[in-house]
Design a protein around this motif. Sequence first.
Motif, PDB file in Angstrom:
ATOM      1  N   TRP A  24      26.288  75.594  37.411  1.00 19.41           N
ATOM      2  CA  TRP A  24      25.221  76.536  37.769  1.00 19.41           C
ATOM      3  C   TRP A  24      25.679  77.448  38.905  1.00 19.41           C
ATOM      4  CZ3 TRP A  24      22.852  77.190  42.495  1.00 19.41           C
ATOM      5  CH2 TRP A  24      21.764  78.082  42.506  1.00 19.41           C
ATOM      6  N   PHE A  25      26.326  76.868  39.913  1.00 19.18           N
ATOM      7  CA  PHE A  25      26.803  77.634  41.065  1.00 19.18           C
ATOM      8  C   PHE A  25      27.843  78.665  40.622  1.00 19.18           C
ATOM      9  CE2 PHE A  25      28.470  77.124  45.701  1.00 19.18           C
ATOM     10  CZ  PHE A  25      27.893  78.350  46.032  1.00 19.18           C
ATOM     11  N   GLN A  26      28.776  78.243  39.778  1.00 20.86           N
ATOM     12  CA  GLN A  26      29.784  79.178  39.288  1.00 20.86           C
ATOM     13  C   GLN A  26      29.169  80.226  38.373  1.00 20.86           C
ATOM     14  OE1 GLN A  26      33.043  76.896  37.535  1.00 20.86           O
ATOM     15  NE2 GLN A  26      34.075  76.838  39.533  1.00 20.86           N
ATOM     16  N   LEU A  28      26.603  81.889  38.850  1.00 15.59           N
ATOM     17  CA  LEU A  28      26.006  82.992  39.601  1.00 15.59           C
ATOM     18  C   LEU A  28      26.883  84.239  39.570  1.00 15.59           C
ATOM     19  CD1 LEU A  28      24.626  81.114  42.751  1.00 15.59           C
ATOM     20  CD2 LEU A  28      23.364  81.861  40.721  1.00 15.59           C
ATOM     21  N   GLY A  29      28.142  84.067  39.191  1.00 19.85           N
ATOM     22  CA  GLY A  29      29.014  85.228  39.044  1.00 19.85           C
ATOM     23  C   GLY A  29      30.417  84.970  39.553  1.00 19.85           C
ATOM     24  N   HIS A 149      32.154  76.128  44.830  1.00 17.73           N
ATOM     25  CA  HIS A 149      32.164  77.258  43.899  1.00 17.73           C
ATOM     26  C   HIS A 149      33.544  77.487  43.301  1.00 17.73           C
ATOM     27  CE1 HIS A 149      32.299  81.436  42.489  1.00 17.73           C
ATOM     28  NE2 HIS A 149      31.007  81.254  42.206  1.00 17.73           N
TER      29      HIS A 149
END
Length: 347
Positions: A24-26, A28-29, A149
């Motif tokens: 999910w964190f990755q 983000l973009g 991340h």
Amino acid sequence: MNAWNAGHLAMDAVWEAEIGPILWFQGLGDWLAHPFGAITELGSLTFTILLMAVVFWCVHPGTGARLFAVVVTSGVLNFLLKALFYGARPSWYSAHVTRHVAESSFGMPSGHAQNSTVLWGYLGVRSGRRAWLWAAAGLVLLICLSRIHLGAHFPSDVLVGVLLGAALLWAALRWEDRILAWWRGLDTPRWAGLAVAASVLPCVAATLWHHLVRGDWTVPAEWIGAVPTDPAGATLTDLYGVCGALLGGLVGFTLLVGRGWYGADGTLLSRAARFALGISGVLCVQVVLDVLTVRADGLAEAVASFAAYALIAFWASFGAPELFVRSGLAERPEAAGQGADENTERG
């Protein structure tokens, strides 16, 4: 089911639960990889070495020496635990996690999280300014987030690293004066023997563990990501390197105290000259050792790493300051008329 297998299954369950938040964190973009890549360098080995050199050579030798002692001790503990736990990294465990940085050693606990907590926390506390302390805490948080991340660590790795770093920082701030006074009271055979023991015993313990207990270790089938060729060997080499640095620093600082220490006062030009001269020496030692050990591998590579970092730390803690004094770039505290002020605080 034995305790070993039970622990293995427990870690698999923890890692499996943590893969979702990492993805999910990755998600983000990928653009976040660029700023986080820059931030993570503020907790890297290279940056840490440069920062400690600046503090010790150019700002405040006493603070620099103490900072070196606590940061390198943290590094020894971190790599020793890595060598014992054999923890995966997210990009090793799951093929779905993007690896933005390449790491060759095991992951538990996070070295960036632990060492940045010690490094920036110590500087923040010693600054005596609440704003600097809050800035240090914010920087540590960003470094920890960057490791997640970038796919370098699980959140549990980071949490354990921060807790260990905080415990070491608390111990250093509470007991460093007593330990320093005790160390200064030792005669040469005792302090030399303790320096060797503190730097060699972790290497011996990890080597025996690696060869006698984990000698048949292979990459678990559950690790379906991109695992480097020999993470156990790489971790052992890293441990030997930081242990060598501990030995070189302890010997160098102790000998420098016996010579009368040195002062870091001077003009901006003289401070810059000290840094340039000191770093030049570090690079020369590194190049020579790289040439001599170019074909080393396995345990020979680890021993070569120990020797290399021991020589570099000895140069930084004793050779360079002595050269600064002899070349006129620095003075002994007594010669500079500083007396017992805080800038002459030794070790």
